[in-house]
Scaffold this active site. Sequence first.
Site, mmCIF file in Angstrom:
data_model
loop_
_atom_site.group_PDB
_atom_site.id
_atom_site.type_symbol
_atom_site.label_atom_id
_atom_site.label_comp_id
_atom_site.label_asym_id
_atom_site.label_seq_id
_atom_site.Cartn_x
_atom_site.Cartn_y
_atom_site.Cartn_z
ATOM 1 N N LEU A 2 0.874 -1.167 0.000
ATOM 2 C CA LEU A 2 0.000 0.000 0.000
ATOM 3 C C LEU A 2 0.911 1.216 0.000
ATOM 4 O O LEU A 2 1.939 1.219 0.684
ATOM 5 C CB LEU A 2 -0.893 0.021 1.248
ATOM 6 C CG LEU A 2 -1.916 -1.113 1.381
ATOM 7 C CD1 LEU A 2 -2.616 -1.030 2.733
ATOM 8 C CD2 LEU A 2 -2.937 -1.064 0.253
ATOM 9 N N ASP A 3 0.544 2.255 -0.751
ATOM 10 C CA ASP A 3 1.428 3.414 -0.784
ATOM 11 C C ASP A 3 1.450 4.097 0.582
ATOM 12 O O ASP A 3 0.651 3.801 1.472
ATOM 13 C CB ASP A 3 1.072 4.374 -1.922
ATOM 14 C CG ASP A 3 -0.284 5.041 -1.765
ATOM 15 O OD1 ASP A 3 -0.572 5.546 -0.665
ATOM 16 O OD2 ASP A 3 -1.047 5.080 -2.745
ATOM 17 N N ARG A 4 2.372 5.006 0.752
ATOM 18 C CA ARG A 4 2.677 5.561 2.071
ATOM 19 C C ARG A 4 1.450 6.119 2.786
ATOM 20 O O ARG A 4 1.286 5.948 3.998
ATOM 21 C CB ARG A 4 3.744 6.653 1.925
ATOM 22 C CG ARG A 4 4.192 7.253 3.247
ATOM 23 C CD ARG A 4 5.311 8.250 3.044
ATOM 24 N NE ARG A 4 5.761 8.813 4.306
ATOM 25 C CZ ARG A 4 6.736 9.707 4.415
ATOM 26 N NH1 ARG A 4 7.362 10.125 3.324
ATOM 27 N NH2 ARG A 4 7.083 10.177 5.600
ATOM 28 N N THR A 33 -1.803 5.426 2.108
ATOM 29 C CA THR A 33 -2.977 4.561 2.094
ATOM 30 C C THR A 33 -2.965 3.703 3.349
ATOM 31 O O THR A 33 -1.930 3.166 3.735
ATOM 32 C CB THR A 33 -2.993 3.665 0.845
ATOM 33 O OG1 THR A 33 -3.058 4.493 -0.321
ATOM 34 C CG2 THR A 33 -4.197 2.735 0.853
#
Length: 249
Positions: A116-118, A120
């Site tokens: 998951l991106d930073r 999210t």
Amino acid sequence: MPKRKAERIPEDGMRINKYIAHCGVTSRRKADDLVEDGRVQVNGQTVTEHGTQIQRGDRVQVNGEAISLDAPTYFLLNKDKDTISTTDDPKGRDTVLDLLNTSENEKEGLFPVGRLDRNTTGALLLTNDGDLAHRLMHPRYEIEKVYFVRVRQNVKPDQIDRLRRGVELEDGPAAADRVAYAGSKNEIGLSLHEGRNRQVRRMMEALGHEVVHLQRTSYAGLTTEGLRRGHARRLHEHEVGALHRLVDL
């Protein structure tokens, strides 16, 4: 919580790529590459044959590091913001492993399944089960991911339809499997079986929307319900079994 028992090497041995995968190093296919590249040693000798059988009592190393068939470990993390989905960050930022309330020994070998991106939040599986992780991330198995999305402006009904039909991204069209309003008109829930980089954010941007909050509420049937942000729990035995059945293990 119960964990799946450690696998024993059969009396007639275990193929080396299966052994490496079950130790949580990588998938069987990538384990074959490690063998071909001469990066695997058995009892101090480099092996390059895919058919090599590991016997009970053998000492196996990958890239000089000893590996063994410890019991696989499975955690569901409710990832917080400003946390990196890696096991180590050269910039010193918090990683998902930093959120696990367990010993450093148990963290050894764990890795996130996908990322998951930073900024999210939400459901992220961590394990040392290489075979399972590889299959869960493989497009063939179409693992469902469910998201809650909040944007700045209201989402119009025709934009909901466009998400269902598909929007054009720079790496090809992308469509939601299911999508519906989730409370206010600027909040939607959607599910995907793909896992492209920043896919949900890019789909919303293609419609002219800026995402202000993105949470993955479910991954492969595992939900964050009852799990506080920034906390993790071990999977129950029946949950581990369900994951294996999803990917034919």
